[in-house]
Design an enzyme around this catalytic site. Sequence first.
Site, PDB file in Angstrom:
ATOM      1  N   LYS A 259      18.511  -3.495   0.756  1.00 17.72           N
ATOM      2  CA  LYS A 259      17.229  -3.943   1.317  1.00 17.72           C
ATOM      3  C   LYS A 259      16.145  -3.018   0.821  1.00 17.72           C
ATOM      4  CE  LYS A 259      14.594  -6.381   4.012  1.00 17.72           C
ATOM      5  NZ  LYS A 259      13.765  -6.618   2.792  1.00 17.72           N
TER       6      LYS A 259
ATOM      7  N   GLN B  77      14.898   4.724   0.159  1.00 20.13           N
ATOM      8  CA  GLN B  77      15.126   3.568   1.019  1.00 20.13           C
ATOM      9  C   GLN B  77      16.476   3.654   1.739  1.00 20.13           C
ATOM     10  OE1 GLN B  77      12.424   1.058   0.369  1.00 20.13           O
ATOM     11  NE2 GLN B  77      12.952   0.473   2.447  1.00 20.13           N
TER      12      GLN B  77
ATOM     13  N   LYS C   9      15.801   5.885   4.732  1.00 20.92           N
ATOM     14  CA  LYS C   9      14.814   5.230   5.590  1.00 20.92           C
ATOM     15  C   LYS C   9      15.459   4.095   6.382  1.00 20.92           C
ATOM     16  CE  LYS C   9      11.049   3.980   3.453  1.00 20.92           C
ATOM     17  NZ  LYS C   9       9.957   3.214   2.779  1.00 20.92           N
TER      18      LYS C   9
ATOM     19  N   LYS D 271      15.727  -1.197  -4.344  1.00 15.13           N
ATOM     20  CA  LYS D 271      14.300  -1.336  -4.700  1.00 15.13           C
ATOM     21  C   LYS D 271      14.220  -2.036  -6.038  1.00 15.13           C
ATOM     22  CE  LYS D 271      10.222  -0.103  -3.099  1.00 15.13           C
ATOM     23  NZ  LYS D 271       9.813   0.168  -1.699  1.00 15.13           N
TER      24      LYS D 271
ATOM     25  N   GLY E   9       8.102  -6.965  -0.134  1.00 13.15           N
ATOM     26  CA  GLY E   9       6.956  -6.515  -0.907  1.00 13.15           C
ATOM     27  C   GLY E   9       6.858  -4.992  -1.005  1.00 13.15           C
ATOM     28  N   ASP E  10       5.960  -4.550  -1.840  1.00 12.69           N
ATOM     29  CA  ASP E  10       5.569  -3.141  -1.977  1.00 12.69           C
ATOM     30  C   ASP E  10       4.237  -3.191  -2.731  1.00 12.69           C
ATOM     31  OD1 ASP E  10       6.836  -0.249  -1.626  1.00 12.69           O
ATOM     32  OD2 ASP E  10       5.903  -0.228  -3.592  1.00 12.69           O
TER      33      ASP E  10
ATOM     34  N   THR F 182       4.002  -1.734   8.715  1.00 13.91           N
ATOM     35  CA  THR F 182       4.109  -0.383   8.147  1.00 13.91           C
ATOM     36  C   THR F 182       2.987   0.501   8.698  1.00 13.91           C
ATOM     37  OG1 THR F 182       4.991  -1.416   6.157  1.00 13.91           O
ATOM     38  CG2 THR F 182       4.438   0.921   6.026  1.00 13.91           C
TER      39      THR F 182
ATOM     40  N   ASN G 104      -2.181  -2.986   1.926  1.00 14.27           N
ATOM     41  CA  ASN G 104      -1.535  -3.433   3.158  1.00 14.27           C
ATOM     42  C   ASN G 104      -1.306  -2.289   4.148  1.00 14.27           C
ATOM     43  OD1 ASN G 104       1.510  -3.758   4.407  1.00 14.27           O
ATOM     44  ND2 ASN G 104       0.215  -5.553   4.698  1.00 14.27           N
TER      45      ASN G 104
ATOM     46  N   SER H  82      11.116  -5.951   8.644  1.00 11.94           N
ATOM     47  CA  SER H  82      11.862  -6.831   7.735  1.00 11.94           C
ATOM     48  C   SER H  82      13.250  -7.095   8.302  1.00 11.94           C
ATOM     49  CB  SER H  82      12.014  -6.178   6.356  1.00 11.94           C
ATOM     50  OG  SER H  82      10.843  -6.325   5.598  1.00 11.94           O
TER      51      SER H  82
HETATM   52  P1  NDP Z   1      -0.832  -2.429  -1.859  1.00 11.41           P
HETATM   53  O1  NDP Z   1      -0.599  -2.951  -3.222  1.00 11.41           O
HETATM   54  O2  NDP Z   1      -1.209  -3.354  -0.774  1.00 11.41           O
HETATM   55  O3  NDP Z   1      -1.955  -1.299  -1.899  1.00 11.41           O
HETATM   56  C1  NDP Z   1      -1.784  -0.182  -2.686  1.00 11.41           C
HETATM   57  C2  NDP Z   1      -3.002   0.713  -2.514  1.00 11.41           C
HETATM   58  O4  NDP Z   1      -2.727   1.977  -3.094  1.00 11.41           O
HETATM   59  C3  NDP Z   1      -4.232   0.175  -3.211  1.00 11.41           C
HETATM   60  O5  NDP Z   1      -5.375   0.584  -2.534  1.00 11.41           O
HETATM   61  C4  NDP Z   1      -4.135   0.838  -4.574  1.00 11.41           C
HETATM   62  O6  NDP Z   1      -5.368   0.975  -5.251  1.00 11.41           O
HETATM   63  C5  NDP Z   1      -3.615   2.207  -4.191  1.00 11.41           C
HETATM   64  N1  NDP Z   1      -2.888   2.764  -5.335  1.00 11.41           N
HETATM   65  C6  NDP Z   1      -1.806   2.241  -5.932  1.00 11.41           C
HETATM   66  N2  NDP Z   1      -1.440   2.989  -6.976  1.00 11.41           N
HETATM   67  C7  NDP Z   1      -2.336   3.987  -7.032  1.00 11.41           C
HETATM   68  C8  NDP Z   1      -2.487   5.083  -7.878  1.00 11.41           C
HETATM   69  N3  NDP Z   1      -1.667   5.287  -8.930  1.00 11.41           N
HETATM   70  N4  NDP Z   1      -3.510   5.951  -7.617  1.00 11.41           N
HETATM   71  C9  NDP Z   1      -4.344   5.750  -6.566  1.00 11.41           C
HETATM   72  N5  NDP Z   1      -4.233   4.706  -5.730  1.00 11.41           N
HETATM   73  C10 NDP Z   1      -3.252   3.851  -5.964  1.00 11.41           C
HETATM   74  O7  NDP Z   1       0.492  -1.615  -1.484  1.00 11.41           O
HETATM   75  P2  NDP Z   1       1.019  -1.150  -0.053  1.00 11.41           P
HETATM   76  O8  NDP Z   1      -0.115  -0.845   0.833  1.00 11.41           O
HETATM   77  O9  NDP Z   1       2.039  -2.124   0.370  1.00 11.41           O
HETATM   78  O10 NDP Z   1       1.804   0.185  -0.426  1.00 11.41           O
HETATM   79  C11 NDP Z   1       1.190   1.475  -0.360  1.00 11.41           C
HETATM   80  C12 NDP Z   1       2.271   2.539  -0.262  1.00 11.41           C
HETATM   81  O11 NDP Z   1       3.061   2.319   0.919  1.00 11.41           O
HETATM   82  C13 NDP Z   1       3.274   2.576  -1.400  1.00 11.41           C
HETATM   83  O12 NDP Z   1       3.668   3.908  -1.629  1.00 11.41           O
HETATM   84  C14 NDP Z   1       4.458   1.785  -0.867  1.00 11.41           C
HETATM   85  O13 NDP Z   1       5.666   2.136  -1.503  1.00 11.41           O
HETATM   86  C15 NDP Z   1       4.436   2.259   0.578  1.00 11.41           C
HETATM   87  N6  NDP Z   1       5.119   1.409   1.547  1.00 11.41           N
HETATM   88  C16 NDP Z   1       4.822   0.085   1.676  1.00 11.41           C
HETATM   89  C17 NDP Z   1       5.448  -0.684   2.620  1.00 11.41           C
HETATM   90  C18 NDP Z   1       5.095  -2.103   2.829  1.00 11.41           C
HETATM   91  O14 NDP Z   1       5.659  -2.707   3.751  1.00 11.41           O
HETATM   92  N7  NDP Z   1       4.201  -2.697   2.076  1.00 11.41           N
HETATM   93  C19 NDP Z   1       6.496  -0.116   3.486  1.00 11.41           C
HETATM   94  C20 NDP Z   1       6.681   1.312   3.333  1.00 11.41           C
HETATM   95  C21 NDP Z   1       6.020   2.007   2.380  1.00 11.41           C
HETATM   96  P3  NDP Z   1      -5.678   0.089  -6.571  1.00 11.41           P
HETATM   97  O15 NDP Z   1      -6.051  -1.259  -6.049  1.00 11.41           O
HETATM   98  O16 NDP Z   1      -6.789   0.804  -7.248  1.00 11.41           O
HETATM   99  O17 NDP Z   1      -4.420   0.058  -7.393  1.00 11.41           O
HETATM  100  O1  2IT Z   2       9.024   1.059   1.001  1.00 12.88           O
HETATM  101  C1  2IT Z   2       9.358   0.194   1.846  1.00 12.88           C
HETATM  102  O2  2IT Z   2      10.017   0.492   2.849  1.00 12.88           O
HETATM  103  C2  2IT Z   2       8.925  -1.187   1.627  1.00 12.88           C
HETATM  104  N1  2IT Z   2       8.219  -1.446   0.656  1.00 12.88           N
HETATM  105  C3  2IT Z   2       9.361  -2.267   2.563  1.00 12.88           C
HETATM  106  C4  2IT Z   2      10.752  -2.754   2.226  1.00 12.88           C
HETATM  107  C5  2IT Z   2      11.230  -3.961   3.004  1.00 12.88           C
HETATM  108  O3  2IT Z   2      12.327  -4.406   2.655  1.00 12.88           O
HETATM  109  O4  2IT Z   2      10.550  -4.426   3.901  1.00 12.88           O
END
Ligand code: NDP
Ligand code: 2IT
Length: 444
Positions: free
Chosen positions: A89, A110, A113, A125, A164-165, A208, A239, A376
């Site tokens: 997952k 993961q 986690k 992943k 997603g991520d 998250t 997100n 999830s």
């Molecule tokens: P999104 O794609 O929704 O948003 C990502 C954000 O981070 C954007 O604002 C983006 O800016 C910025 N970003 C991405 N790459 C870079 C970079 N190299 N330098 C600076 N800013 C950057 O992703 P999420 O919000 O889903 O994910 C954000 C983080 O949270 C990640 O590390 C992800 O692995 C983690 N995460 C996500 C989960 C989820 O359920 N979605 C769960 C647990 C962890 P820009 O638009 O300029 O690229």
């Molecule tokens: O980093 C993470 O934990 C995620 N992007 C969510 C993974 C999931 O299966 O919901």
Amino acid sequence: MKILAGIYEQVLKRNPGEPEFHQAVKEVLESLEPVAERHPEYVKAGIFERIVEPERQIIFRVPWVDDNGTVHVNRGFRVEFNSAIGPYKGGLRFHPSVNLGIIKFLGFEQVFKNSLTTLPMGGGKGGSDFDPKGKSEMEIMRFCQSFMTELFRHIGPDTDVPAGDIGVGAREIGYMFGMYKKLRNEFTGVLTGKGIPYGGSLVRTQATGYGLCYFVEEALNAKGLSFEGRTVVISGSGNVAIYAAEKAQQLGAKVVALNDSNGYVYDKNGINLDTVKLIKEVQRGRISEYVKHHPHAQYTEGSRGIWTIPCDIALPCATQNELHGEDAEILIKNGCIAVGEGANMPSTPDAVELFIKNKVIFAPGKAANAGGVATSGLEMSQNSLRLSWTFEEVDEKLKTIMKNIYKNASEAAAEYGEPDNLVLGANIAGFKKVAAAMYAQGVV
Ligand code: NDP
Ligand code: 2IT
């Protein structure tokens, strides 16, 4: 490291050119050294050697055609890291920086986690070096469909359940789900983060960010503190960042800054989240556009500048290694009392060391951002039961899970002699269940 030093050396040798994977493994093995001392049977059973080696790594070609008829080729990945406690997952990331090492670091994190969530999920992943920025709706759809024409043969509701991520949200999950369903002729919960009309769970979008704040609030409460009246800085504007900001505001804090990879906005009156949602979720624009709606706010180029804004609580929610040692020094100098990682591994090792040394409450990503994957897991349960819970029901379960993760991590930290060290506690608490399951299942 003593007992586990050789294992880390082997990881370096076997996985050249993958610095993020090395970084993630090193932190975990350092935490697990005292566990190895107490559990010689785990050492003998090769648990540590096996836990750092993915069970399976899939790399594939993703060809697609853009709106002008030009053919493009991207690379797709799925790393199925560990299935000891449940089906693989973990999310899918679409970002140009994606490579095998990044996916391995994320898959490794993961594993621990998902164990911390207390739900039955293994770790995996995937993703692609595809850049969704500037692509049309049809290009996104064609890419997602091409990606799934290979991925579908490796996944399944009881095998591997992606989500997603970065760069993958409800829109992309929808296109991938549609193609999976067509290829398999099956309607199953093979992906999470689905839209509500076709099997998605309420609260998954918020999970998250909300979960991060529930975890940090729990850690603050343990010290007689809370979000109420605090100034908060959050990196990212995707997100995780948006819903961390929403919950922080609901808990009585003032969120004054957000960023993206180009720069940051500072709004001394508090960020207006309706504006951010409009710009990012509806228009898919840049955070710089915020100042057009709120001329009193300031936009500054350069994303790391965000850490110079004085705050009580910092929530890095963008990407790995976005908060460096020098940023940590500034945050500490400005009186920051807590750092909660919404992103995966956003703080560099020297930054983490500084936070812990200076008694800043530090909530590591694999514990603090586990609310996304936990929800999830709740989506998987609802799909299996063929029913759906209300927003309040799911939110309540999420809250309970985050409280339990905090409790388990802080108890493990105390058991191993460093009660405030949640890095140690999360790594050990996450490891325990996976190790026990691997041990029971023999050398496989
Ligand atoms: P999104 O794609 O929704 O948003 C990502 C954000 O981070 C954007 O604002 C983006 O800016 C910025 N970003 C991405 N790459 C870079 C970079 N190299 N330098 C600076 N800013 C950057 O992703 P999420 O919000 O889903 O994910 C954000 C983080 O949270 C990640 O590390 C992800 O692995 C983690 N995460 C996500 C989960 C989820 O359920 N979605 C769960 C647990 C962890 P820009 O638009 O300029 O690229
Ligand atoms: O980093 C993470 O934990 C995620 N992007 C969510 C993974 C999931 O299966 O919901």
